[in-house]
Structure formats: C-alpha cells, structure tokens
Design a protein around this motif. Structure first.
Motif, mmCIF file in Angstrom:
data_model
loop_
_atom_site.group_PDB
_atom_site.id
_atom_site.type_symbol
_atom_site.label_atom_id
_atom_site.label_comp_id
_atom_site.label_asym_id
_atom_site.label_seq_id
_atom_site.Cartn_x
_atom_site.Cartn_y
_atom_site.Cartn_z
ATOM 1 N N ASP A 1 12.051 11.171 56.058
ATOM 2 C CA ASP A 1 11.377 9.982 56.558
ATOM 3 C C ASP A 1 11.570 8.892 55.499
ATOM 4 O OD1 ASP A 1 9.457 8.362 58.082
ATOM 5 O OD2 ASP A 1 8.097 8.802 56.417
ATOM 6 N N LYS A 2 11.270 7.646 55.850
ATOM 7 C CA LYS A 2 11.464 6.554 54.879
ATOM 8 C C LYS A 2 10.140 6.141 54.236
ATOM 9 C CE LYS A 2 12.476 2.377 56.448
ATOM 10 N NZ LYS A 2 11.423 1.428 55.983
ATOM 11 N N VAL B 1 18.329 9.980 56.873
ATOM 12 C CA VAL B 1 17.031 9.302 57.004
ATOM 13 C C VAL B 1 16.734 9.150 58.478
ATOM 14 C CG1 VAL B 1 15.744 7.169 56.600
ATOM 15 C CG2 VAL B 1 17.310 8.021 54.843
ATOM 16 N N MET B 2 15.523 9.527 58.884
ATOM 17 C CA MET B 2 15.064 9.260 60.243
ATOM 18 C C MET B 2 13.689 8.605 60.143
ATOM 19 S SD MET B 2 13.294 9.753 63.192
ATOM 20 C CE MET B 2 13.812 8.255 64.015
ATOM 21 N N THR B 3 13.621 7.352 60.533
ATOM 22 C CA THR B 3 12.397 6.574 60.409
ATOM 23 C C THR B 3 11.994 5.989 61.745
ATOM 24 O OG1 THR B 3 11.424 4.614 59.347
ATOM 25 C CG2 THR B 3 13.794 4.571 59.724
ATOM 26 N N GLY C 1 17.101 4.994 63.017
ATOM 27 C CA GLY C 1 15.837 4.322 63.278
ATOM 28 C C GLY C 1 15.342 4.683 64.671
ATOM 29 N N PHE C 2 14.136 4.242 64.995
ATOM 30 C CA PHE C 2 13.601 4.551 66.327
ATOM 31 C C PHE C 2 14.437 3.897 67.420
ATOM 32 C CE2 PHE C 2 11.886 0.309 66.398
ATOM 33 C CZ PHE C 2 11.641 0.032 67.738
ATOM 34 N N PRO D 1 15.686 12.839 67.690
ATOM 35 C CA PRO D 1 16.462 12.195 66.618
ATOM 36 C C PRO D 1 16.767 13.136 65.457
ATOM 37 C CG PRO D 1 14.196 11.380 66.665
ATOM 38 C CD PRO D 1 14.399 12.163 67.914
ATOM 39 N N LEU D 2 15.909 14.115 65.231
ATOM 40 C CA LEU D 2 16.168 15.099 64.179
ATOM 41 C C LEU D 2 17.332 15.992 64.575
ATOM 42 C CD1 LEU D 2 13.179 14.105 63.778
ATOM 43 C CD2 LEU D 2 12.717 16.362 62.802
#
Length: 230
Positions: A9-10, A121-123, A148-149, A161-162
């Motif tokens: 996560d960011k 990174v998944m934010t 990103g979303f 997204p993961l």
C-alpha cells in the motif's frame, strides 16, 4: 515460507500517514473553502477531519478510501462543486504533496530487489498521484508495477487489483505478501490468498489490524529482518 513478491500500500505504509496527510488536509480545506469558516466546518465534518486537532478522525472514510469516494464526501458538503471537478482538484493537490517516508525507502527497496523479489504498489489513491509521490521519493525505479484505484483493476478491499499484480508478474498469489496499514489492505490480501502483513504507520492500532494479519510490524523497515529469519 518463501516469497517471490511484495505488494505495498502507499499511504500509511510506504509513507507515514499522519505526518503526511493531516497538515495537507487542513490546508486543502482552507484553500477549497477560501477561508470561510462555515464552509470549512461543513467540509471538515464530511471528511471526518478535526479542524482543532488538524488531524483526520480515526473513522474517516478518506483514510482508506479512493479519490472518488473522498470527492463524493467533499461534494456532499460543497454542492456547488461537481464530483468530477472535485476529483481532479483532490488529485492535483495530493500529487503536489511531499510525502514523509515511513522509513529510509531506497536502501530497503534495493535490498528487497537484490533478494530477487518483485515489488509493486497498490493504492486506493490515483495512479497519477502514486507515481508523483514515488518520483518525489526517488524510488519509482524499484517497483515493477504501480496500481491506483483508477488503473482498471478495481480498489481495495476487493482482491482483483492484487491478483492483477500477481498475474502480471507471473507470481503465485500465495507467494506474494500484501503489506498495508488498514483493514482494507489486509482483507484484500486475505481474499487474494496472499500473506498479509500489517504496519502501524497509518491510523489503525495493532489490536484493530492483528485479527486480519499474519504479522504486524511497527513499520516496513522490519521486513528485511523478518525475511532473513524466515
């Protein structure tokens, strides 16, 4: 246990949430409301932001929510704005923000890459802001994928997204760790079949995260020691 990848996560994970976002939100509210106290109070209430303490309340949906969700909350208090315009306003303001790293990022990420791990990174922030923040911190080069979303895979707590990260990198989900500071991160990680690691550099407390996590660390700087021991 052996990992082939780590997905971060960011906000609240790579970067310290309180030291980064609390003052930004206060400035954003003042700027957006042009210093008008009544409008500022309405906007702060909608965002669950404490103007006196200059901090997000722990139950603020903004903490783990998407830029779209934050825009919708803001427009509920400021109906003269459209959600679309507010989204752009929030995104551009956030992208200019200089983040406070949760630890010394470059040496940590370099060590993880040397260990052969794929990093992502998944934010729930926008991909635009995420890339701007990683560029500011000088660490974009260490990541194989930034999501990103709004990147087309959905948002946490959904696992899609993961799983998109795992698929794109050719990794089995069970050999990927999802590292985050919120239950959104950990619920998504569990649903994706990943190892779930919580860190305490966001707003959530250890007892809130522990039921959803395989491990809880003070910050991401503890990852290298944990991996070496494992």
């Amino acid at each position: 246990m052996q990992l082939d990848g780590i997905l971060f996560d960011k906000d609240g994970t790579l970067f310290d949430f309180a030291r980064t976002w609390n003052s930004w939100a206060g400035e954003l509210i003042a700027e957006t409301c042009r210093g008008e106290p009544e409008r500022a109070e309405r906007l702060a209430a909608a965002l669950r932001y404490d103007l006196g303490a200059q901090a997000f309340r722990p139950d603020s949906p903004v903490i783990a929510g998407t830029n779209r969700e934050a825009a919708e909350l803001a427009v509920s208090a400021l109906p003269e704005w459209t959600v679309e315009d507010m989204e752009v306003h929030l995104m551009e303001s956030a992208a200019r923000l200089v983040q406070v790293p949760a630890t010394d990022l470059a040496p940590l990420l370099e060590a993880l890459r040397r260990a052969g791990l794929k990093l992502g990174v998944m934010t729930n922030d926008t991909e635009y802001a995420a890339r701007a923040h990683l560029d500011q911190a000088g660490v974009t080069e260490f990541f194989d994928m930034v999501i990103g979303f709004d990147s087309g895979y959905g948002a946490k707590p959904d696992p899609e997204p993961l799983l998109a990260f795992a698929t794109a990198q050719g990794l089995a989900p069970e050999r990927v760790a999802m590292v985050g500071d919120s239950t959104h991160d950990l619920i998504a990680g569990r649903a994706a079949g990943m190892v779930c690691i919580a860190v305490l550099t966001g707003t959530a407390l250890e007892h809130e995260l522990a039921p959803f996590a395989d491990h809880v660390f003070p910050d991401i700087g503890h990852l290298t020691g944990w991996l070496a021991a494992a």
